[in-house]
Every structure is written in C-alpha cells, then in structure tokens.
Write a protein that holds these residues in place. Structure first.
Motif, PDB file in Angstrom:
ATOM      1  N   SER A   1      12.413  33.306   5.048  1.00 19.56           N
ATOM      2  CA  SER A   1      13.178  32.597   6.013  1.00 19.56           C
ATOM      3  C   SER A   1      13.027  31.074   5.842  1.00 19.56           C
ATOM      4  N   THR A   2      13.755  30.261   6.557  1.00 17.95           N
ATOM      5  CA  THR A   2      13.397  28.915   6.508  1.00 17.95           C
ATOM      6  C   THR A   2      12.226  28.508   7.045  1.00 17.95           C
ATOM      7  N   GLU A   3      11.638  29.176   8.206  1.00 19.74           N
ATOM      8  CA  GLU A   3      10.476  28.953   8.655  1.00 19.74           C
ATOM      9  C   GLU A   3       9.527  29.326   7.829  1.00 19.74           C
TER      10      GLU A   3
ATOM     11  N   VAL B   1       0.792  -1.198   0.137  1.00 22.44           N
ATOM     12  CA  VAL B   1      -0.039   0.008  -0.103  1.00 22.44           C
ATOM     13  C   VAL B   1       0.944   1.398  -0.013  1.00 22.44           C
ATOM     14  N   VAL B   2       0.436   2.257  -0.461  1.00 20.84           N
ATOM     15  CA  VAL B   2       0.901   3.681  -0.352  1.00 20.84           C
ATOM     16  C   VAL B   2       0.548   4.340   0.922  1.00 20.84           C
ATOM     17  N   ASP B   3       1.392   4.284   1.826  1.00 22.94           N
ATOM     18  CA  ASP B   3       1.296   4.743   3.254  1.00 22.94           C
ATOM     19  C   ASP B   3       0.897   6.394   3.113  1.00 22.94           C
ATOM     20  N   ALA B   4      -0.188   6.703   3.658  1.00 24.94           N
ATOM     21  CA  ALA B   4      -0.631   8.121   3.765  1.00 24.94           C
ATOM     22  C   ALA B   4       0.261   9.082   4.384  1.00 24.94           C
ATOM     23  N   ASP B   5       1.188   8.825   5.544  1.00 26.48           N
ATOM     24  CA  ASP B   5       2.290   9.528   6.007  1.00 26.48           C
ATOM     25  C   ASP B   5       3.361   9.599   5.022  1.00 26.48           C
ATOM     26  N   ASP B   6       3.784   8.662   4.511  1.00 28.36           N
ATOM     27  CA  ASP B   6       5.049   8.622   3.652  1.00 28.36           C
ATOM     28  C   ASP B   6       4.608   9.540   2.237  1.00 28.36           C
ATOM     29  N   LEU B   7       3.200   9.372   1.898  1.00 22.29           N
ATOM     30  CA  LEU B   7       2.762  10.131   0.818  1.00 22.29           C
ATOM     31  C   LEU B   7       2.615  11.607   1.115  1.00 22.29           C
ATOM     32  N   MET B   8       2.191  11.995   2.269  1.00 23.71           N
ATOM     33  CA  MET B   8       2.204  13.464   2.721  1.00 23.71           C
ATOM     34  C   MET B   8       3.587  14.042   2.626  1.00 23.71           C
ATOM     35  N   ALA B   9       4.319  13.094   3.251  1.00 22.75           N
ATOM     36  CA  ALA B   9       5.909  13.795   3.304  1.00 22.75           C
ATOM     37  C   ALA B   9       6.476  13.936   1.927  1.00 22.75           C
ATOM     38  N   GLU B  10       6.125  13.183   1.297  1.00 24.05           N
ATOM     39  CA  GLU B  10       6.789  13.056  -0.184  1.00 24.05           C
ATOM     40  C   GLU B  10       6.255  14.308  -1.034  1.00 24.05           C
ATOM     41  N   MET B  11       4.848  14.568  -0.923  1.00 17.48           N
ATOM     42  CA  MET B  11       4.244  15.611  -1.392  1.00 17.48           C
ATOM     43  C   MET B  11       4.851  17.072  -0.795  1.00 17.48           C
ATOM     44  N   VAL B  12       5.092  17.160   0.372  1.00 12.83           N
ATOM     45  CA  VAL B  12       5.498  18.491   0.791  1.00 12.83           C
ATOM     46  C   VAL B  12       6.943  18.676   0.446  1.00 12.83           C
ATOM     47  N   GLU B  13       7.684  17.492   0.375  1.00 12.30           N
ATOM     48  CA  GLU B  13       9.422  17.533  -0.007  1.00 12.30           C
ATOM     49  C   GLU B  13       9.464  18.160  -1.593  1.00 12.30           C
ATOM     50  N   THR B  14       8.579  17.192  -2.428  1.00  8.71           N
ATOM     51  CA  THR B  14       8.449  17.630  -3.851  1.00  8.71           C
ATOM     52  C   THR B  14       7.944  19.015  -4.008  1.00  8.71           C
ATOM     53  N   ALA B  15       6.951  19.731  -3.169  1.00 12.29           N
ATOM     54  CA  ALA B  15       6.667  21.014  -3.212  1.00 12.29           C
ATOM     55  C   ALA B  15       7.632  21.924  -2.883  1.00 12.29           C
ATOM     56  N   ARG B  16       8.444  21.946  -1.906  1.00 13.88           N
ATOM     57  CA  ARG B  16       9.713  22.333  -1.583  1.00 13.88           C
ATOM     58  C   ARG B  16      10.609  22.358  -2.590  1.00 13.88           C
ATOM     59  N   GLU B  17      11.084  21.299  -3.355  1.00 15.55           N
ATOM     60  CA  GLU B  17      12.006  21.365  -4.491  1.00 15.55           C
ATOM     61  C   GLU B  17      11.519  22.123  -5.414  1.00 15.55           C
ATOM     62  N   THR B  18      10.304  21.815  -6.004  1.00 15.68           N
ATOM     63  CA  THR B  18       9.578  22.573  -7.165  1.00 15.68           C
ATOM     64  C   THR B  18       9.520  24.148  -6.975  1.00 15.68           C
ATOM     65  N   SER B  19       9.122  24.311  -5.686  1.00 19.69           N
ATOM     66  CA  SER B  19       9.138  25.839  -5.385  1.00 19.69           C
ATOM     67  C   SER B  19      10.643  26.755  -5.487  1.00 19.69           C
ATOM     68  N   LYS B  20      11.429  25.871  -5.031  1.00 24.77           N
ATOM     69  CA  LYS B  20      12.909  26.259  -4.742  1.00 24.77           C
ATOM     70  C   LYS B  20      13.247  26.539  -6.288  1.00 24.77           C
ATOM     71  N   GLU B  21      13.018  25.493  -7.045  1.00 21.08           N
ATOM     72  CA  GLU B  21      13.590  25.677  -8.749  1.00 21.08           C
ATOM     73  C   GLU B  21      12.975  26.671  -9.282  1.00 21.08           C
ATOM     74  N   LEU B  22      11.666  27.171  -8.867  1.00 13.43           N
ATOM     75  CA  LEU B  22      11.017  28.235  -9.722  1.00 13.43           C
ATOM     76  C   LEU B  22      11.376  29.319  -9.067  1.00 13.43           C
ATOM     77  N   GLY B  23      12.175  29.391  -8.186  1.00 13.75           N
ATOM     78  CA  GLY B  23      12.598  30.882  -7.543  1.00 13.75           C
ATOM     79  C   GLY B  23      11.354  31.295  -6.541  1.00 13.75           C
ATOM     80  N   LYS B  24      10.518  30.479  -5.949  1.00 14.61           N
ATOM     81  CA  LYS B  24       9.308  30.948  -5.280  1.00 14.61           C
ATOM     82  C   LYS B  24       9.509  30.988  -3.566  1.00 14.61           C
ATOM     83  N   LEU B  25      10.942  30.611  -3.201  1.00 16.41           N
ATOM     84  CA  LEU B  25      11.328  30.616  -1.977  1.00 16.41           C
ATOM     85  C   LEU B  25      12.352  31.687  -1.613  1.00 16.41           C
ATOM     86  N   GLU B  26      12.809  32.436  -2.638  1.00 16.30           N
ATOM     87  CA  GLU B  26      14.040  33.296  -2.686  1.00 16.30           C
ATOM     88  C   GLU B  26      13.725  34.387  -1.588  1.00 16.30           C
ATOM     89  N   GLY B  27      14.531  34.961  -0.753  1.00 14.07           N
ATOM     90  CA  GLY B  27      14.429  36.012  -0.049  1.00 14.07           C
ATOM     91  C   GLY B  27      13.524  35.660   1.354  1.00 14.07           C
TER      92      GLY B  27
END
Length: 597
Positions: A431-433, A403-429
């Motif tokens: 804070s980490t928080e 099965v695709v675990d819900a916790d793993d799926l949510m963690a993967e989605m958030v990490e992918t969102a972080r990487e995609t947002s970073k690549e598109l420059g949406k996290l520039e400028g």
C-alpha cells in the motif's frame, strides 16, 4: 564469550600440568584467529616462554597436543610460528547459540538505580538559525552515545543547552524588527527556525553592504567595523535584553517560540529527544555570579576597561576573557553557570559534552576554570570531540546561507530512498501507506548509518547518493538483510516449522556456520568496548560485518530446503538471532529495521 572464558580456564590447567606453573586468565593472550588461517581462537605463546623454557613452536605444539587430548571443546589445532590456532568443536558452538537464544537482551546490561549517572549534552543549537548538517552529526552522535551507555547499564540523562541569547540572536531580532514587516511563520508558510534563519542571513548581507559603503569612502575595514551603525544597534539590543527591557524581551520570547516549534519538528523526525533542556538565558547569570566570586577571591582579575579575565599561563595557556567591558557574558561564562546548575540538579558521575573538535581548547579551559573555582567535578568533564562533516562540494557557512539544512536533507534522503526502492522493485504489491513508511525508514536509516559508521574523531564527507546504496556498508543493506531473514522465518512458520529450544549436539557445522555463531557471540564485547571508548562507530562496523557474513551464508547454504531437519533448525535459529542482533545494533543508532522490504 563463554567459549573464550572456558578456553582460558582449560589453557591454565594445561600450563599447570605441562610446566608446573600457576597462571591467571589475564596472563593468557587469546585473540580471534586471522581469516587466512584455520581456527577460531589463537593463543599467543611468547609470554609463556619463560615458563616453558622452549622455542615458541615447541611450546605451541605441546599445549596444542594437551588440549586436543584433554579438552572436549578443542577439535584440532595448527601452529604458525609462536601462534597456536585452536579449532573449537561444533557442539560448543551449538551450545553457545542456545545460550544466546535464551537471552533476548544478549549484549545489553540492565540499568539499576545504583548504576553511575552519565549526563550527555548534545545538539546545542542557536535560536538564530535552523539545524544544519553539522547539527545532524552532533545530534545523531549524542543520541547514539546515550543509547550505548544505557546498553552498558548506565543511567543516562540526555540534555541540551540552547544558545538563546547573545549578539548573534540580536542580529536576527534586529533584522526582523527593521525589515520583517510583521512576517510570521503562519503568514510566510515557513517553519519558525527557517524564518528566523533567513533574517540572520539578511543581517549579514546588510552589514556587509554597510561596510562596503564605508570603505568606499576611504575608511579601512577595521575602522568601518568600528563605525558600523548596524552592529552598534545589535550591541545596544543585547544590552537592553540583559537589562530586562520589556519590549526587547517580548520580541526575543516571540521569535524564540517560533524557533522552538521548528526545532521540535526536526528533532521528532530525526528521532532524538532530551530529558532536560537548559537555556543560556537562564544559566548565564549563575555563570556571572561564579566569575564575580572568583574575582573577589583573587582567582581572576579586572582590566582597566572593566573586563574580567583569567590568567591561565600557569597551565601553559593564555589569558581568557570571562566578562566583557560592558558587563555582558561570553560563552565560557555561560558554560560555567550551566555546569554548576547541572551538578546542583543531578548527582552526576560523568558529564559528557558532545561538541566538535574546533572547541577542544574551550573545554580544556572550562575544566581548568571550574577546578580553579573549587568545583570537584571540574577535572572530570569529558569532551566527546568529533570531526567536522562536509558535503562533496565543501564547507558550509551559516552567515552566507550556504548551509545544508537538516530538514531539507532529511526530506531529500527519504525521497531518494523512495525512488531507489521503487526502481529496485522493493515497493511492489504494498500500500501507499506502507511504501511511505518504508521510504522514511530507509531514508533516515541511510542518513544515520552513513554518519555514525565513521569514527567520531575523524572528519567526514557525507555523500547522500552513496548512503542509499542497497549494497555495501550502508544502512539500507543492513535493513534489507534484516527483512530478508524475517521473510525466511515467515516462510518457515507458513510451513509449520517451529524454532527449536534445543539443538542436536551431534551436528557437524561448516566453517562458515561456526564463524557466524562466533561473530554473533561478539556482540556483547563490542557493546562494552563502544561504551568504554565512547566510540559508537564500533557498533556500525560490527553490524555490517554480521549482515555481510550472513548474506554470504544465505547465498552458499540452503535453509528451508535443507533436507537434514536438525541442520535446518540450527540454521533457522541462527538466522533468528542474527536478525535480532541486527535490530538491537541498529537501535543503538536510532535506526528502525523493516520486517518486509
């Protein structure tokens, strides 16, 4: 929909004067004009031909001429066969926008104490495994349905039935007892629901090994299943639990407590909650009592082996098992007891079960059995039946641990969102928080939107990569549109521009601007339709269309650089209300929208 209502009243007057006939609003067929034609609303004249006694085109021309001369809100018209396409004057759209702006909760109906009470059951997890992708769709649909019903002025009780007993629970318990060596969530570093799920998979592995060993001795698969020592021990554990054996019950309570702690973490991140949780361990006895009452009253029958059945052949169905030969209950028994307890606890007007379409037969039978037992609410149960969700790789199987675990799926989605947002420059400028907060918002928004935008009745394939695209029909695209509008409004504030309460009525709006106000005004009708049809996907389709149309407008028109201040103010007020509507629509999906992105 004030313009549409006014238009209906004016058309009724036109018909009265032209054809000396009285009509009601329900007899006037108005619809949104198709994009390929000029106009805002289309009057279908075919139902009027008996009154006009003229050709469709002639009838449309006559009504169009009358409206152009006598109705101030109609600025023009065109006729396509029997369809009268009406153009609405800019001043009407300006007035409508002012009206929407004056109602921050436009589209939502306030809940009163006198409103009908809806109870919605969703989630329904088993305490022998963690939540998986199938549960994600169930939880998100259930939560969103509750939000939509509340937005329609209904009182809502969100409920969950936890499958905390039965042979499947005993399989995990037995495996832990045999091979666990006292392992705990603390000692293993695993969430409690994951730990117990591992033992459920382990039981199945050991069971298959036992069957294979027996079959190697020349025993058939069917006989091997009957001779399985492991399965016999699991059944004995179930009998001990139902008999109240202290050691068995203590083990059950300990392992379930681990699971509940794990579930709570998952629910919290998913953004779902419940007003009342029922447990099958507390409802199955009420179900057994009702089944035995039905047996005594001659509604059900007992076979020679002691099992109790219902004959449903008069309803075009088969015979249904209600109590096993050893006296233990089945899901149906438990659902009878749960339904009775719920209606004892609450003055429920409508009971909705959010359960997959593989259980269509189950709920058809449940409704019949409750009706047979004399419960008035039996026939009124609603099964919110939805399709299965799969990954591109195919189906999931709990027992095999695929099965695709819900916790793993949510963690993967958030990490992918972080990487995609970073690549598109949406996290520039930032804070980490703040970057963490945006990644969580975008990742969870992508997951929720991708699942909820699909018609619940349809099977769907969840594709994580597609869901986090910042273009197209996705959560991140809609979230980004909201952030873009907020940026415009902040810049307006920085420039000392305040939003007006009243607009200049002599303004002439573009076709795109009038269309946006019309689309904005439809939010109210969409929310009502979604509630009436129990179809939350309508909300997603609408919000995407609104975001897409705004982005086209943003690309083609200036807002802050518009030299005509009155037109600039209109565009700012329009943008503000589009952002608010996006926020309200996404809230119905349990999705947060960022102010910056």
């Amino acid at each position: 929909m004030q313009i549409e209502n006014n238009l209906q009243e004016i058309i009724i007057r036109a018909i009265k004067e032209l054809y000396h006939a009285d009509m009601e609003a329900s007899q006037i067929t108005l619809q949104k004009t198709k994009k390929e034609f000029k106009g805002h609303y289309t009057l279908v004249t075919f139902p009027l031909l008996k009154i006009s006694r003229k050709k469709p085109e002639d009838t449309a021309e006559e009504i169009g001429d009358w409206l152009a001369e006598n109705a101030g809100i109609v600025s023009g018209y065109n006729v396509i066969k029997g369809f009268l396409n009406l153009e609405i004057a800019s001043k009407a759209w300006l007035g409508l926008l002012e009206g929407i702006d004056a109602q921050p909760e436009y589209g939502f109906t306030a809940v009163t104490d006198a409103a009908p009470l809806y109870m919605v059951e969703y989630s329904s997890p088993n305490t022998n495994k963690p939540l998986h992708l199938g549960h994600v769709r169930n939880n998100l649909l259930g939560h969103s349905l509750c939000e939509v019903l509340a937005a329609n002025g209904k009182r809502v009780v969100k409920t969950n039935i936890v499958n905390d007993r039965g042979i499947h629970i005993c399989k995990s318990m037995l495996a832990w007892q045999k091979w666990g060596n006292g392992e705990t969530p603390e000692s293993s570093g695993k969430k409690g629901d994951h730990l117990i799920g591992d033992y459920y998979v382990l039981f199945d592995k050991k069971y298959k090994e036992e069957l294979a060993s027996l079959q190697e001795e020349g025993i058939s698969k069917e006989d091997a299943e009957g001779q399985s020592q492991l399965m016999a021990e699991a059944r004995e554990m179930l009998r001990k639990w139902e008999a109240g054996d202290k050691e068995t019950v203590n083990l059950w309570e300990q392992m379930n407590a681990w699971v509940y702690a794990g579930f709570d973490e998952t629910y919290h991140r998913m953004g779902v909650s419940f007003d009342k949780i029922y447990y099958e361990s507390q409802t199955y006895l009420a179900g057994k009592e009702e089944v035995l009452r039905g047996l005594n009253e001659g509604l059900f029958y007992r076979k020679e082996d002691g099992s109790v059945w219902a004959d449903l052949t008069p309803y075009g169905l088969d015979h249904k098992l209600l109590l096993r030969a050893d006296g233990t209950s089945v899901y149906m028994t438990q659902d009878i007891g749960t339904a009775k307890l719920r209606f004892d606890d609450y003055p429920i007007d409508t009971m909705i079960y959010v359960v997959g379409n593989e259980q269509n037969y189950h709920f058809q039978v449940l409704s019949i059995l409750l009706d047979m037992l004399g419960f008035e609410f039996g026939k009124g149960l609603v099964h919110f039946s939805y399709g299965m969700v799969e990954l591109p790789e195919g189906k999931m199987k709990s027992r095999e641990g695929t099965v695709v675990d819900a916790d793993d799926l949510m963690a993967e989605m958030v990490e992918t969102a972080r990487e995609t947002s970073k690549e598109l420059g949406k996290l520039e400028g930032i804070s980490t928080e703040e970057a963490d907060k945006i990644a969580e918002m975008v990742g969870m928004g992508a997951l929720k939107y991708f699942i909820l935008k699909v018609d619940p009745k349809k099977n769907m394939t969840f594709n994580p990569k597609e869901s986090i695209d910042f273009n197209g029909n996705t959560g991140p695209f809609i979230q980004y549109t909201h952030a873009r509008i907020q940026s415009v409004l902040r810049k307006a504030g920085d420039q000392g521009i305040s939003l007006p309460e009243k607009l200049e009525k002599k303004l002439t709006l573009s076709e795109k601007e009038e269309g946006l106000v019309q689309l904005l005004s439809e939010f109210d009708a969409v929310v009502k339709q979604a509630g009436a049809e129990y179809n939350v996907s309508l909300i997603g389709n609408y919000v995407y269309e609104l975001a897409k149309e705004f982005n086209q407008f943003y690309h083609d028109f200036s807002i802050l650089r518009e030299e005509n201040n009155s037109l600039r103010d209109f565009r700012l007020l329009l943008s503000k209300n589009i952002a608010l509507t996006i926020k309200k629509g996404m809230k119905l999906f349990g999705i947060e929208v960022p102010e910056r992105m």
